[in-house]
Design a protein around this motif. Structure first.
Motif, PDB file in Angstrom:
ATOM      1  N   ALA A  23      20.618  66.557  22.968  1.00 55.88           N
ATOM      2  CA  ALA A  23      21.625  66.268  21.943  1.00 55.88           C
ATOM      3  C   ALA A  23      22.803  65.527  22.557  1.00 55.88           C
ATOM      4  O   ALA A  23      23.159  65.737  23.718  1.00 55.88           O
ATOM      5  CB  ALA A  23      22.108  67.572  21.304  1.00 55.88           C
ATOM      6  N   GLU A  24      23.407  64.657  21.772  1.00 52.73           N
ATOM      7  CA  GLU A  24      24.571  63.911  22.239  1.00 52.73           C
ATOM      8  C   GLU A  24      25.779  64.836  22.357  1.00 52.73           C
ATOM      9  O   GLU A  24      25.981  65.730  21.540  1.00 52.73           O
ATOM     10  CB  GLU A  24      24.907  62.778  21.252  1.00 52.73           C
ATOM     11  CG  GLU A  24      23.895  61.643  21.243  1.00 52.73           C
ATOM     12  CD  GLU A  24      23.908  60.853  22.541  1.00 52.73           C
ATOM     13  OE1 GLU A  24      24.988  60.701  23.128  1.00 52.73           O
ATOM     14  OE2 GLU A  24      22.830  60.422  22.975  1.00 52.73           O
ATOM     15  N   ALA A  25      26.599  64.605  23.381  1.00 48.24           N
ATOM     16  CA  ALA A  25      27.838  65.375  23.527  1.00 48.24           C
ATOM     17  C   ALA A  25      28.789  65.047  22.380  1.00 48.24           C
ATOM     18  O   ALA A  25      28.779  63.936  21.846  1.00 48.24           O
ATOM     19  CB  ALA A  25      28.511  65.046  24.861  1.00 48.24           C
ATOM     20  N   LYS A  26      29.584  66.023  21.988  1.00 41.30           N
ATOM     21  CA  LYS A  26      30.549  65.804  20.919  1.00 41.30           C
ATOM     22  C   LYS A  26      31.627  64.837  21.406  1.00 41.30           C
ATOM     23  O   LYS A  26      32.074  64.920  22.545  1.00 41.30           O
ATOM     24  CB  LYS A  26      31.159  67.136  20.491  1.00 41.30           C
ATOM     25  CG  LYS A  26      30.119  68.103  19.911  1.00 41.30           C
ATOM     26  CD  LYS A  26      30.725  69.443  19.538  1.00 41.30           C
ATOM     27  CE  LYS A  26      29.653  70.396  19.037  1.00 41.30           C
ATOM     28  NZ  LYS A  26      30.198  71.728  18.699  1.00 41.30           N
ATOM     29  N   THR A  27      32.037  63.933  20.527  1.00 39.30           N
ATOM     30  CA  THR A  27      32.934  62.858  20.945  1.00 39.30           C
ATOM     31  C   THR A  27      34.415  63.224  20.872  1.00 39.30           C
ATOM     32  O   THR A  27      35.235  62.540  21.456  1.00 39.30           O
ATOM     33  CB  THR A  27      32.688  61.601  20.091  1.00 39.30           C
ATOM     34  OG1 THR A  27      32.852  61.948  18.701  1.00 39.30           O
ATOM     35  CG2 THR A  27      31.273  61.076  20.311  1.00 39.30           C
ATOM     36  N   MET A  28      34.771  64.283  20.154  1.00 41.96           N
ATOM     37  CA  MET A  28      36.184  64.666  20.063  1.00 41.96           C
ATOM     38  C   MET A  28      36.702  65.066  21.441  1.00 41.96           C
ATOM     39  O   MET A  28      36.022  65.781  22.180  1.00 41.96           O
ATOM     40  CB  MET A  28      36.358  65.838  19.097  1.00 41.96           C
ATOM     41  CG  MET A  28      37.798  66.342  19.017  1.00 41.96           C
ATOM     42  SD  MET A  28      37.975  67.781  17.931  1.00 41.96           S
ATOM     43  CE  MET A  28      37.649  67.037  16.346  1.00 41.96           C
ATOM     44  N   PRO A  29      37.895  64.609  21.822  1.00 40.78           N
ATOM     45  CA  PRO A  29      38.452  65.018  23.119  1.00 40.78           C
ATOM     46  C   PRO A  29      38.581  66.540  23.197  1.00 40.78           C
ATOM     47  O   PRO A  29      38.848  67.204  22.188  1.00 40.78           O
ATOM     48  CB  PRO A  29      39.830  64.360  23.138  1.00 40.78           C
ATOM     49  CG  PRO A  29      39.764  63.266  22.138  1.00 40.78           C
ATOM     50  CD  PRO A  29      38.802  63.712  21.082  1.00 40.78           C
ATOM     51  N   VAL A  30      38.393  67.083  24.372  1.00 38.98           N
ATOM     52  CA  VAL A  30      38.629  68.505  24.571  1.00 38.98           C
ATOM     53  C   VAL A  30      40.138  68.735  24.539  1.00 38.98           C
ATOM     54  O   VAL A  30      40.905  68.004  25.178  1.00 38.98           O
ATOM     55  CB  VAL A  30      38.045  68.970  25.911  1.00 38.98           C
ATOM     56  CG1 VAL A  30      38.512  70.379  26.249  1.00 38.98           C
ATOM     57  CG2 VAL A  30      36.524  68.914  25.872  1.00 38.98           C
ATOM     58  N   ILE A  31      40.572  69.722  23.789  1.00 38.65           N
ATOM     59  CA  ILE A  31      41.995  70.060  23.724  1.00 38.65           C
ATOM     60  C   ILE A  31      42.300  71.041  24.848  1.00 38.65           C
ATOM     61  O   ILE A  31      41.648  72.069  24.974  1.00 38.65           O
ATOM     62  CB  ILE A  31      42.352  70.689  22.368  1.00 38.65           C
ATOM     63  CG1 ILE A  31      42.053  69.709  21.231  1.00 38.65           C
ATOM     64  CG2 ILE A  31      43.824  71.105  22.336  1.00 38.65           C
ATOM     65  CD1 ILE A  31      42.152  70.334  19.842  1.00 38.65           C
ATOM     66  N   THR A  32      43.256  70.698  25.682  1.00 37.72           N
ATOM     67  CA  THR A  32      43.734  71.642  26.695  1.00 37.72           C
ATOM     68  C   THR A  32      45.070  72.199  26.213  1.00 37.72           C
ATOM     69  O   THR A  32      45.933  71.439  25.775  1.00 37.72           O
ATOM     70  CB  THR A  32      43.905  70.974  28.066  1.00 37.72           C
ATOM     71  OG1 THR A  32      44.936  69.985  28.010  1.00 37.72           O
ATOM     72  CG2 THR A  32      42.606  70.327  28.520  1.00 37.72           C
ATOM     73  N   LEU A  33      45.199  73.503  26.266  1.00 36.38           N
ATOM     74  CA  LEU A  33      46.414  74.119  25.744  1.00 36.38           C
ATOM     75  C   LEU A  33      47.073  74.972  26.825  1.00 36.38           C
ATOM     76  O   LEU A  33      46.536  75.987  27.253  1.00 36.38           O
ATOM     77  CB  LEU A  33      46.096  74.973  24.502  1.00 36.38           C
ATOM     78  CG  LEU A  33      47.310  75.434  23.710  1.00 36.38           C
ATOM     79  CD1 LEU A  33      47.019  75.447  22.211  1.00 36.38           C
ATOM     80  CD2 LEU A  33      47.770  76.828  24.155  1.00 36.38           C
ATOM     81  N   SER A  34      48.218  74.506  27.284  1.00 33.52           N
ATOM     82  CA  SER A  34      49.059  75.232  28.228  1.00 33.52           C
ATOM     83  C   SER A  34      50.146  75.928  27.422  1.00 33.52           C
ATOM     84  O   SER A  34      50.606  75.396  26.406  1.00 33.52           O
ATOM     85  CB  SER A  34      49.674  74.251  29.232  1.00 33.52           C
ATOM     86  OG  SER A  34      50.659  74.875  30.014  1.00 33.52           O
ATOM     87  N   ARG A  35      50.538  77.118  27.851  1.00 31.46           N
ATOM     88  CA  ARG A  35      51.536  77.830  27.041  1.00 31.46           C
ATOM     89  C   ARG A  35      52.455  78.674  27.895  1.00 31.46           C
ATOM     90  O   ARG A  35      52.042  79.229  28.908  1.00 31.46           O
ATOM     91  CB  ARG A  35      50.878  78.692  25.973  1.00 31.46           C
ATOM     92  CG  ARG A  35      50.229  79.993  26.469  1.00 31.46           C
ATOM     93  CD  ARG A  35      48.892  79.751  27.091  1.00 31.46           C
ATOM     94  NE  ARG A  35      48.204  81.008  27.393  1.00 31.46           N
ATOM     95  CZ  ARG A  35      47.548  81.251  28.507  1.00 31.46           C
ATOM     96  NH1 ARG A  35      47.484  80.355  29.455  1.00 31.46           N
ATOM     97  NH2 ARG A  35      46.940  82.393  28.692  1.00 31.46           N
ATOM     98  N   GLU A  36      53.698  78.758  27.467  1.00 34.05           N
ATOM     99  CA  GLU A  36      54.626  79.701  28.063  1.00 34.05           C
ATOM    100  C   GLU A  36      54.217  81.106  27.625  1.00 34.05           C
ATOM    101  O   GLU A  36      53.812  81.300  26.472  1.00 34.05           O
ATOM    102  CB  GLU A  36      56.057  79.410  27.627  1.00 34.05           C
ATOM    103  CG  GLU A  36      56.637  78.126  28.194  1.00 34.05           C
ATOM    104  CD  GLU A  36      58.073  77.907  27.797  1.00 34.05           C
ATOM    105  OE1 GLU A  36      58.814  77.284  28.588  1.00 34.05           O
ATOM    106  OE2 GLU A  36      58.468  78.348  26.692  1.00 34.05           O
TER     107      GLU A  36
END
Length: 217
Positions: A23-36
């Motif tokens: 299957a093709e990889a999903k094209t949406m960018p991976v969201i990285t979430l940094s948080r205080e």
């Protein structure tokens, strides 16, 4: 809630099936979430994952994937041979070019996060993921809030005193800063490391999630 190992096992099986089906990889960018700490970053991440149908990987899941040799090997091998080779080449080049701390912990962490990035369709909370994934495959978010608001949120969430909550917040904040400084030679709070910075002192969890969804879309 499911045990972390069960969550990982189910995720690995899904990836293994996708690999076999080519299957093709999903094209949406991976969201990285940094948080205080205490900013509500984890609930924001969950709300985004629910809205966009993303797999959610928090720091506990990433740690479990990276710290167990058998698990990390299985995770990385959910990629095909070309994908594994690309991840290994990219990690080696990134460590060399950016003069990163050259230990096994960082190597494995980068490979695990890189594997998630290759599969796509995910949001990763913490573990310096915004410093790991290449620019074309990530959307970097930082969740912040005023200190007093964060202390109050932690006190309410964990049922502890304001003083205990303050100690928890400051200790966790110090640990996260030290982790990013040690492994990525960077200041975790520098806004230049993020595509979007959101303040949950003025935004609700749902409003912050909506802003992220709009930004990544």
């Amino acid at each position: 809630m499911k045990a972390i190992q069960q969550i990982i096992e189910e995720q690995v099986r899904r990836w293994e099936i996708l690999r076999k089906e080519k299957a093709e990889a999903k094209t949406m960018p991976v969201i990285t979430l940094s948080r205080e700490p205490g900013s509500g970053g984890r609930p924001v991440a969950q709300a985004v994952a629910d809205r966009l149908g993303l797999d959610l990987f928090d720091n506990k899941i990433i740690n479990a994937m990276a710290q167990n040799a058998d698990t990390s090997t299985r995770v990385i091998r959910t990629l095909d041979e070309r994908g594994v080779s690309m991840i290994e080449d990219w990690v080696s080049a990134a460590i060399s070019e950016r003069h990163l701390w050259p230990d096994e912990v960082l190597h494995v962490l980068m490979k695990v996060v890189g594997t998630i990035g290759r599969h796509g369709g995910a949001i990763i909370v913490g573990r310096g993921a915004n410093f790991i994934l290449p620019p074309e495959s990530r959307f970097r978010v930082r969740i912040i809030a005023p200190l007093e608001r964060r202390i109050s949120r932690v006190a309410e969430t964990y049922g502890v005193s304001q003083n205990d909550a303050k100690r928890r917040v400051l200790r966790t904040e110090s640990d996260r800063k030290a982790f990013v400084r040690k492994y990525f030679h960077s200041d975790i709070g520098d806004p230049n490391h993020y595509d979007m910075v959101l303040n949950t002192g003025t935004l609700s969890i749902e409003s912050a999630a909506a802003a992220i969804c709009a930004g990544v879309g």
